[in-house]
Design an enzyme around this catalytic site. Structure first.
Site, mmCIF file in Angstrom:
data_model
loop_
_atom_site.group_PDB
_atom_site.id
_atom_site.type_symbol
_atom_site.label_atom_id
_atom_site.label_comp_id
_atom_site.label_asym_id
_atom_site.label_seq_id
_atom_site.Cartn_x
_atom_site.Cartn_y
_atom_site.Cartn_z
ATOM 1 N N LYS A 19 29.593 32.339 36.132
ATOM 2 C CA LYS A 19 28.343 32.127 36.882
ATOM 3 C C LYS A 19 27.532 33.424 36.980
ATOM 4 C CE LYS A 19 30.469 30.550 40.582
ATOM 5 N NZ LYS A 19 31.860 30.600 40.112
ATOM 6 N N ARG A 93 28.804 25.225 48.107
ATOM 7 C CA ARG A 93 30.175 25.090 47.639
ATOM 8 C C ARG A 93 30.890 23.927 48.308
ATOM 9 N NH1 ARG A 93 31.256 30.437 45.920
ATOM 10 N NH2 ARG A 93 33.294 30.630 44.941
ATOM 11 N N ARG A 127 38.703 41.649 35.095
ATOM 12 C CA ARG A 127 37.301 41.836 35.517
ATOM 13 C C ARG A 127 37.144 43.118 36.342
ATOM 14 N NH1 ARG A 127 34.152 37.351 38.833
ATOM 15 N NH2 ARG A 127 36.015 37.348 40.132
ATOM 16 N N ARG A 160 38.232 43.266 42.263
ATOM 17 C CA ARG A 160 38.140 42.499 43.509
ATOM 18 C C ARG A 160 39.524 42.188 44.066
ATOM 19 N NH1 ARG A 160 33.716 37.836 42.294
ATOM 20 N NH2 ARG A 160 35.196 36.658 43.550
ATOM 21 N N ARG A 171 42.007 29.883 44.861
ATOM 22 C CA ARG A 171 40.555 29.669 44.719
ATOM 23 C C ARG A 171 40.288 28.454 43.835
ATOM 24 N NH1 ARG A 171 39.076 35.390 42.566
ATOM 25 N NH2 ARG A 171 37.047 34.481 42.085
HETATM 26 P P1 G5P Z 1 32.272 34.235 44.479
HETATM 27 O O1 G5P Z 1 31.966 35.677 44.359
HETATM 28 O O2 G5P Z 1 31.176 33.259 44.366
HETATM 29 P P2 G5P Z 1 33.772 32.716 42.525
HETATM 30 O O3 G5P Z 1 35.231 32.594 42.719
HETATM 31 O O4 G5P Z 1 32.974 31.469 42.661
HETATM 32 O O5 G5P Z 1 33.430 33.943 43.434
HETATM 33 P P3 G5P Z 1 33.489 34.532 40.497
HETATM 34 O O6 G5P Z 1 34.912 34.958 40.615
HETATM 35 O O7 G5P Z 1 32.431 35.480 40.985
HETATM 36 O O8 G5P Z 1 33.317 33.138 41.133
HETATM 37 P P4 G5P Z 1 31.949 33.895 38.149
HETATM 38 O O9 G5P Z 1 30.770 34.546 38.769
HETATM 39 O O10 G5P Z 1 31.893 32.429 37.849
HETATM 40 O O11 G5P Z 1 33.279 34.199 38.950
HETATM 41 O O12 G5P Z 1 32.324 34.604 36.777
HETATM 42 P P5 G5P Z 1 31.876 36.039 36.148
HETATM 43 O O13 G5P Z 1 32.113 37.127 37.135
HETATM 44 O O14 G5P Z 1 30.533 35.932 35.509
HETATM 45 O O15 G5P Z 1 32.962 36.129 34.972
HETATM 46 C C1 G5P Z 1 34.320 36.327 35.263
HETATM 47 C C2 G5P Z 1 34.895 37.391 34.308
HETATM 48 O O16 G5P Z 1 34.915 36.836 32.997
HETATM 49 C C3 G5P Z 1 34.037 38.673 34.196
HETATM 50 O O17 G5P Z 1 34.897 39.771 34.018
HETATM 51 C C4 G5P Z 1 33.172 38.447 32.936
HETATM 52 O O18 G5P Z 1 32.801 39.659 32.308
HETATM 53 C C5 G5P Z 1 34.184 37.649 32.078
HETATM 54 N N1 G5P Z 1 33.597 36.734 31.101
HETATM 55 C C6 G5P Z 1 32.465 35.983 31.190
HETATM 56 N N2 G5P Z 1 32.304 35.244 30.075
HETATM 57 C C7 G5P Z 1 33.368 35.522 29.262
HETATM 58 C C8 G5P Z 1 33.763 35.082 27.967
HETATM 59 O O19 G5P Z 1 33.110 34.257 27.305
HETATM 60 N N3 G5P Z 1 34.935 35.593 27.466
HETATM 61 C C9 G5P Z 1 35.704 36.509 28.175
HETATM 62 N N4 G5P Z 1 36.823 36.967 27.599
HETATM 63 N N5 G5P Z 1 35.335 36.952 29.384
HETATM 64 C C10 G5P Z 1 34.191 36.468 29.926
HETATM 65 O O20 G5P Z 1 33.015 33.945 45.861
HETATM 66 C C11 G5P Z 1 34.084 34.740 46.274
HETATM 67 C C12 G5P Z 1 34.611 34.214 47.595
HETATM 68 O O21 G5P Z 1 33.601 34.305 48.595
HETATM 69 C C13 G5P Z 1 33.651 33.187 49.479
HETATM 70 C C14 G5P Z 1 34.909 32.399 49.072
HETATM 71 O O22 G5P Z 1 35.978 32.901 49.804
HETATM 72 C C15 G5P Z 1 35.044 32.745 47.578
HETATM 73 O O23 G5P Z 1 36.369 32.577 47.119
HETATM 74 N N6 G5P Z 1 32.430 32.393 49.312
HETATM 75 C C16 G5P Z 1 32.124 31.296 50.011
HETATM 76 N N7 G5P Z 1 32.801 30.621 50.981
HETATM 77 C C17 G5P Z 1 32.206 29.508 51.465
HETATM 78 N N8 G5P Z 1 31.015 29.034 51.031
HETATM 79 C C18 G5P Z 1 30.309 29.679 50.069
HETATM 80 N N9 G5P Z 1 29.121 29.199 49.637
HETATM 81 C C19 G5P Z 1 30.866 30.863 49.512
HETATM 82 N N10 G5P Z 1 30.453 31.716 48.558
HETATM 83 C C20 G5P Z 1 31.407 32.641 48.446
HETATM 84 MG MG MG Z 2 30.460 35.641 40.561
#
Ligand code: G5P
Ligand code: MG
Length: 224
Positions: A19, A93, A127, A160, A171
Site C-alpha cells: 500500500k 480498516r 523492510r 518497525r 496482523r
Molecule cells: P499500517 O502502517 O497501515 P499495514 O500492516 O496495513 O500497516 P504495512 O505494513 O504498512 O501495512 P504496506 O504499506 O501494505 O504494509 O506495504 P509496503 O510498506 O508498501 O511494502 C511492504 C514491504 O515490501 C516494503 O519493504 C516494500 O519495499 C516491499 N515491497 C513492495 N513491493 C514489493 C515487491 O513487489 N517485491 C518485494 N520483494 N518487496 C516489495 O498499520 C500499522 C498498525 O497501525 C494500526 C494497527 O495496529 C496496524 O497494525 N492502525 C490502525 N488501527 C486501527 N484502525 C486503523 N485505521 C489503523 N491504521 C493503522
Molecule cells: Mg504502509
C-alpha cells in the site's frame, strides 16, 4: 480561480501488500495527497505524544487501534485536505470506520491489492522505514542507495517493532476478521477495484491505466 478535479481514493490490502509503495507512486504520478494512518500513529509514537503512548502497545501487539480514536484522528487530518485529491492508506480498516468516513466524504474508488500472505511474510522482515516521511525500502526489492539511510534526507532508517514474524501473523489475522468485511462494504457500493499479483512492479501499470481512465470522468469541482 483554479479548476481542479477532486478525487477521493482509498487503498486497501493486507499488511505488507505494498500500500505504501503504490501510494507513493500514485502521489507522484497523479498529484494526490497521501495520508497513511499507520504513518500518523508511528509519528505520534516516536514523538511520545499522549495518543502515541496510548496506541503503542496496540500496534506492537498487531492489534487495531480503537475505531472512535482512529476515525476522529483521520477525519480531522482530512479536513485540512478538503481542496485537494487524496489517497487514504490504512483507513478505513473496519466497517465502522468506513461508515464514519462515508458520513463525511464520497469515496470515488477503492484500490484493493490482493497479494498472497506467504509473499507478504517474506517482505516484511526485510523492510526498512524512514519514520518522519513513511518512505519504505526493502533489502531485496528497493534498497536504499546507502544501506541504513534514507535516500532523500540521509537520516537513519528503522525496522518497525510490529514487523516480527509473530506480530505479522497477528496482523494478518486481524486483517482477515476485521478488514476483509470492508472490501464487501465497498464492493456493494460499486467502487472496489482489485489488483492481484505477487510483484508491485507488475501490478502498478494496471493501477496506473485504471486511474488514468477514471480521472477524466470525474465532475469538475471549482476551488478558489
Ligand atoms: P499500517 O502502517 O497501515 P499495514 O500492516 O496495513 O500497516 P504495512 O505494513 O504498512 O501495512 P504496506 O504499506 O501494505 O504494509 O506495504 P509496503 O510498506 O508498501 O511494502 C511492504 C514491504 O515490501 C516494503 O519493504 C516494500 O519495499 C516491499 N515491497 C513492495 N513491493 C514489493 C515487491 O513487489 N517485491 C518485494 N520483494 N518487496 C516489495 O498499520 C500499522 C498498525 O497501525 C494500526 C494497527 O495496529 C496496524 O497494525 N492502525 C490502525 N488501527 C486501527 N484502525 C486503523 N485505521 C489503523 N491504521 C493503522
Ligand atoms: Mg504502509
Amino acid at each position: 480561480m483554479v479548476l481542479q478535479r477532486i478525487f477521493r481514493a482509498v487503498i486497501m490490502g493486507p499488511p505488507g501488500s505494498g500500500k505504501g509503495t503504490v501510494s507513493a507512486r500514485i502521489a507522484q504520478t497523479f498529484g494526490f495527497k497521501h495520508l497513511s494512518s499507520g504513518d500518523v500513529l508511528r509519528v505520534n509514537i516516536n514523538a511520545k505524544t499522549e495518543l502515541g503512548l496510548l496506541m503503542k502497545s496496540c500496534i506492537d501487539q498487531g492489534q487495531l487501534a480503537p475505531d472512535d480514536i482512529m476515525s476522529r484522528l483521520i477525519l480531522n487530518d482530512l479536513r485540512a485536505m478538503d481542496q485537494t485529491s487524496w489517497l487514504l492508506d490504512g483507513f478505513p480498516r473496519t466497517v465502522s470506520q468506513a461508515e464514519a468516513l462515508g458520513h463525511v466524504y464520497h469515496v470515488d474508488t477503492v484500490i484493493n491489492l490482493d497479494v498472497p500472505f506467504q509473499t507478504i511474510k517474506e517482505r516484511l522482515t526485510s523492510r526498512w522505514t524512514h519514520l518522519p516521511s513513511g518512505r519504505v525500502y526493502n533489502v531485496d526489492f528497493n534498497p536504499p542507495k546507502v544501506p541504513g539511510l534514507d535516500d532523500v534526507t540521509g537520516e537513519p532508517l528503522i525496522q518497525r517493532d510490529d514487523d516480527t514474524p509473530e506480530t505479522v501473523t497477528r496482523r494478518l489475522k486481524s486483517y482477515q476478521t476485521q478488514t476483509e468485511p470492508v472490501l464487501e462494504y465497498y464492493r456493494s457500493k460499486g467502487v472496489l477495484e482489485t489488483f492481484s499479483g505477487t510483484e508491485t512492479n507488475k501490478i502498478w501499470p494496471y493501477i496506473q491505466v485504471y486511474l488514468s481512465k477514471k480521472l477524466p470522468s470525474l465532475d469538475v469541482k471549482v476551488a478558489v
